[in-house]
Each structure stands twice: as structure tokens, then as C-alpha cells.
Design a protein around this motif. Sequence first.
Motif, short mmCIF file in Angstrom:
data_model
loop_
_atom_site.label_atom_id
_atom_site.label_comp_id
_atom_site.label_asym_id
_atom_site.label_seq_id
_atom_site.Cartn_x
_atom_site.Cartn_y
_atom_site.Cartn_z
N THR A 1 0.84 -1.18 0.00
CA THR A 1 0.00 0.00 0.00
C THR A 1 0.88 1.23 0.00
N GLU A 2 0.29 2.38 -0.19
CA GLU A 2 1.05 3.63 -0.22
C GLU A 2 1.92 3.78 1.02
N ALA A 3 1.39 3.44 2.17
CA ALA A 3 2.12 3.64 3.42
C ALA A 3 3.36 2.75 3.55
N ASP A 4 3.44 1.72 2.74
CA ASP A 4 4.54 0.78 2.88
C ASP A 4 5.80 1.22 2.18
N PHE A 5 5.71 2.18 1.27
CA PHE A 5 6.86 2.58 0.46
C PHE A 5 7.49 3.85 0.99
#
Length: 126
Positions: A109-113
Motif C-alpha cells: 500500500t502507499e504507506a509501505d513505500f
Amino acid sequence: QVQLVESGGGSVQAGGSLRLTCATFGVTFSDYFMAWFRQTPGKEREMVAALDTDGSTQYADSAKDRFTISKDGTNHTLYLQMNSLKSEDTAVYYCATDLYGRVGWAAITEADFSYWGQGTQVTVSS
């Protein structure tokens, strides 16, 4: 230091094609998990396509059979070939990466990168 620079966006009619390019700096494809996201106003970024260090890929349902993610290790470049474009593909497209292990198929998800490019606008007119 990791840096990502996207290019290749633009305006195209429905049914047309575009190829997005992500020039990478400080990234070794054997160590880094790569992905393309897109975002429209008022919505969260959604993963469009992802590329694992072993070459395996995954696509959002909306992108399957139309988009292809690929890489050129020699030129340190990530691509997103987009065919049969639809008006709903209109968005800002972002290249993202992080070390494999910090992200992976269970966490994309966006938060993981951690690392993102500046984005490139794709506009598809019907």
C-alpha cells in the motif's frame, strides 16, 4: 541516495497507449521492490502494478490485460506500458520503491513505500 524521476505522461484519447518511464538512482533492482501507483483528486493512491525482485508481477484488477510493468536493469529504468486506455485511467502516476523485505506482496500500500517520484499526469479523453 534513492531518487525516482517519472516521465512519459500526457494526454491521449481513449483506446490509445502511453509508456511511462521511471528513471531510478541508487536502486538495484535485485534488492528493491518496484511499483506504480496512481492518484486522482480526493482519493488515496492505489497500486496499479508491482514488480518483485525475482521478476514476478502483480496488477490491480483495473490494469490487468492492459498494463505491463517492466524494467531495464542496464539503464536502471522502470516502465509502465499502458494500452487500451480509458477515461477512468486519468490520474497522476507515481513510481515507488523500497527494499525488498520492507515491502512485498503482503505490504504494497502507499504507506509501505519510503521512496516516491514526483508523479506524471496522464489524461485520457473519451
